[in-house]
Design a protein around this motif. Sequence first.
Motif, short mmCIF file in Angstrom:
data_model
loop_
_atom_site.label_atom_id
_atom_site.label_comp_id
_atom_site.label_asym_id
_atom_site.label_seq_id
_atom_site.Cartn_x
_atom_site.Cartn_y
_atom_site.Cartn_z
N UNK A 216 0.83 -1.21 0.00
CA UNK A 216 0.00 0.00 0.00
C UNK A 216 0.86 1.26 0.00
N UNK A 217 1.99 1.25 0.76
CA UNK A 217 2.89 2.41 0.82
C UNK A 217 3.53 2.67 -0.54
N UNK A 218 4.00 1.62 -1.21
CA UNK A 218 4.63 1.77 -2.53
C UNK A 218 3.63 2.30 -3.57
N UNK A 219 2.41 1.88 -3.50
CA UNK A 219 1.39 2.35 -4.45
C UNK A 219 1.13 3.84 -4.27
N UNK A 220 1.15 4.34 -3.04
CA UNK A 220 0.93 5.77 -2.78
C UNK A 220 2.04 6.61 -3.39
N UNK A 221 3.33 6.16 -3.24
CA UNK A 221 4.45 6.91 -3.83
C UNK A 221 4.34 6.94 -5.35
N UNK A 222 3.98 5.85 -5.96
CA UNK A 222 3.84 5.82 -7.43
C UNK A 222 2.71 6.73 -7.90
N UNK A 223 1.65 6.87 -7.12
CA UNK A 223 0.55 7.75 -7.49
C UNK A 223 1.01 9.20 -7.57
N UNK A 224 1.85 9.62 -6.58
CA UNK A 224 2.36 11.00 -6.56
C UNK A 224 3.25 11.26 -7.78
#
Length: 737
Positions: A216-224
């Motif tokens: 979930x944390x990695x997906x948030x960084x990729x979204x930004x």
Amino acid sequence: METREYTEDIDFKKYWLILKRRWLPATTVFVFTVSLATAFAFLKKPTYEAEGRLLFKKQNTTSALVTEAGAKIGQLEPLNVLNTPLDTEAEIVRSEPLIQETINSLKLKDKKGDPLKTIDFLKQLTVKGIKGTDVLQISFKSKDPQEAAKIVNKVMSLYREKNILNNRAQAAAAREFITKQLPKTEVNVRQAEAALRNFKEQNNIVALEEEGSSAVKAIAELDSKKAQTQAELEDASARVAAFQNKIGLNSRRAMTLNSLSQSPAVQQVLIELQKIEGELTVERTRLQDENPRIINLESKQAALKALLQERVGQVVGSNQQVSGENLQIGELEQKLTAELVNAEVQRLGLANQVSFLSRAQSAYRQRANILPRLQQGQRDLQRQVEAAQSTYQILLKNLQEVQIAENQNVGNASLIAAATVPEKPVGTRKIIILAAGIVAGSLLYVITAFLVDLKDPTIKTAKEVRELFKYTVLGMVPSLKKKVTFRSKKLERIVPQLPVRDNPHSVISEAYRMLQANLKFLSPDQELKVIAVTSSVSKEGKSTVCANLAMAMAQLGRRVLLIDADLHHPMQHHIWDLTNAIGLSDVIVNQAEFGMAVREVMDNLDVLPSGVIPPNPLALVDSKRMAALIDNFSKDYDFIILDTPPIVLVADALAVGKMTDGILLVVRPGVVDTVSAAACKQFLVQSGQKVLGLVVNGVIVENEPDSYFHHAKAYYKEDASTPKMLTAKAPKNSDRF
């Protein structure tokens, strides 16, 4: 405030006239239909109908008392809430195997002695459920009452046997199915247990929750990161769109045109082509297209265009078409094109980066989605183990119950009323068949009359003539009905009759006198002296109208000249039994004098035949000589009538009409069609002709409800029955036109 009344325009008289006018084919259809109904009613043999009834139960009571599985075998259940089990069973009774077995058992034959066909059997068989009950009624119609009863009883017997066999077959099929499924179910239990064990070993499930939080944390960084790159991509796309708007081309098109404008081979051919096109434009202003100079320049132009297209293809690397104005661009456009290409390259790079980030994001999300599925998969495998074990236990229990139900001999249907031999025939009464035949014949009478009338494109009545032309009706000439032989009919079509001379006291003669009176009072301010008589098409009786009108005027003491101006198909010399050696055509070309060509046919009436038919009649009648002759004739005669050709066929009548005081249009219902009449009206309006009015010729009194000829017939019959009194003859020229 006035109230307006709106009424529907339903012309019942028109419909009644259609039924009267087409009575012969319509009556033929009516008589044929009634005859068929009568023959069918009297030749039809009596039919007998036998019926029997079956009672149905939802399930077998005996099987339900023994085992639970036996109660479900043969149970009647509808698949659709709109249907009932009786509908399904009725279709089974009508099924081809059962019907064919009935035919074979009773050895049923048709009229030819061949085995009765299933389709013919089903026409006489009726199977329906009685509303509100579980009873199915089966009936059969036959000429033999005993045969009808046998067939119904046989159908019910065969159905009950098949129903019992079907229930037993269901139990046997269930037993065989369970016997085959037991070993498979045991294997499924072992496989489900092994699958659960393998799932845990293969997926190495140790800490699924921690792996989920990191995903979930990695997906948030990729979204930004993806949002930032997307903004840069939109900025690059905006710059590309701005450059494209300035130069009016997309990136690929701009690069293509830039390459072409910098190609010496393309530009050299383009300059040569522009030079040839300039020369061709100049030469066409002074030379015809067939000139060799024009043809040579066109050949060079085509060759240069082909060469230009070939070199464009070599530069571009394809066969796409490029217009000549796009082959040369300026320096500013070249700079804008280069900037457009740079911006497009940057945009493509950002688009690729966004695509890469999307794929990476999708991969992380896919992994994150797998974690819940692994947990779900483990739970599913556990449930499969439990279900397999439960199914195995149920199959063992049902196997024992089905074996008991298979040995039973019961069905769903029971006989409550066997078919008996009918005593009275059934079917439609003869009087009903005759009445239906009369009703059908009447409807077909109306339909036939209207269909036949619709196929006839001609104008039917004088009322339709008035509505179509919208000219004043100056006269209506009734049809001359005489019973003549075929030969006399043929002769009548060749030589029109003269009722004003041969039958002066007839209704037709008075119709012509009424026409000349209407012409007299048509223009009180200006005297009519010269009129042209024409029609829309041929065979409308214009020549007959001319001859009889001229005779009616001459009988009043006026000097009348009748000119046959129809130089295509002249008719006046036939009417008056004259020679046509010399006539109007000869007078126009000065090959004969008027005094030699004109013929006196009666007192005050001279006829000028057409003369020799020329190769180009329009050139003669539309000449100054023709106009001069008419002016001279008008000085010597009180009235001049010109018989001209039909307007739709030739232009002679329109040319002659301008030389006269007006045109008198003859229309014959039943001959002219609406298309020709509309064309005639259009020609008259376009040529600016002065139309004096209409003469409706050949009026059939029975088809004209608004006609006054009904009273005229009665008047002349009454007048004919009274003694005729001597009347003083009117002096000549006493009533000038």
